[in-house]
Design an enzyme around this catalytic site. Sequence first.
Site, PDB file in Angstrom:
ATOM      1  N   THR A  23       0.856  -1.188   0.000  1.00 34.22           N
ATOM      2  CA  THR A  23       0.000   0.000   0.000  1.00 34.22           C
ATOM      3  C   THR A  23       0.887   1.232   0.000  1.00 34.22           C
ATOM      4  OG1 THR A  23      -1.990   1.020   0.928  1.00 34.22           O
ATOM      5  CG2 THR A  23      -0.363   0.234   2.514  1.00 34.22           C
ATOM      6  N   CYS A  29      -2.333   8.095   7.764  1.00 33.08           N
ATOM      7  CA  CYS A  29      -2.954   6.765   7.697  1.00 33.08           C
ATOM      8  C   CYS A  29      -2.011   5.716   8.300  1.00 33.08           C
ATOM      9  CB  CYS A  29      -3.242   6.384   6.252  1.00 33.08           C
ATOM     10  SG  CYS A  29      -4.432   7.442   5.408  1.00 33.08           S
ATOM     11  N   HIS A  46      -5.357  -0.575   5.153  1.00 35.56           N
ATOM     12  CA  HIS A  46      -4.898   0.820   5.081  1.00 35.56           C
ATOM     13  C   HIS A  46      -6.006   1.685   5.664  1.00 35.56           C
ATOM     14  CE1 HIS A  46      -2.857   4.137   2.496  1.00 35.56           C
ATOM     15  NE2 HIS A  46      -3.667   4.727   3.372  1.00 35.56           N
TER      16      HIS A  46
END
Length: 161
Positions: A23, A29, A46
């Site tokens: 990712t 995040c 994620h």
Amino acid sequence: MAELIKVGIADWKLCSAPDTITTIGLGSCVGVVIYTMSDSFCGMLHIMLPSSKEIKNNTNRAKFADTGVTDMVMALEKRGMRRSAMKAKIAGGAKMFQFSTKSELGTVGDRNVDSVKAKLKEYNIPIISEDCGADFGRTISFNIDTKMLMVRCAGRPDKQI
């Protein structure tokens, strides 16, 4: 032939060896990988925000630490992974912008990390390693065979955790 499985923002996927899962765009995040030492599959999540309870439009459960971790753990168990053997690696949760006050926006990375850690603790899933905080974004890739999480940051050396 091995493939690269891409997990989007506010998304999670399962991956089986020999594939690799990745990712990008982990600023505030947090990327969460759950695996075991014996299984040849894993999951990567994620998350963008700490709690689905704070947002009115929360139909995407993968967006939030509280619901995303739960959904991925359930999917891994459904596939045959034993919760008692699960381990986690996490990365992200950066403070991407400087604010003169401690606003909610400025602390979202810290709150994301705290929420992920609390949910993993609730499921008794130990965090084996982490690369969280600071003020830079990350891209992560997990190799199921080696159980190593590669963390890449622009302008910094790659690291394996």
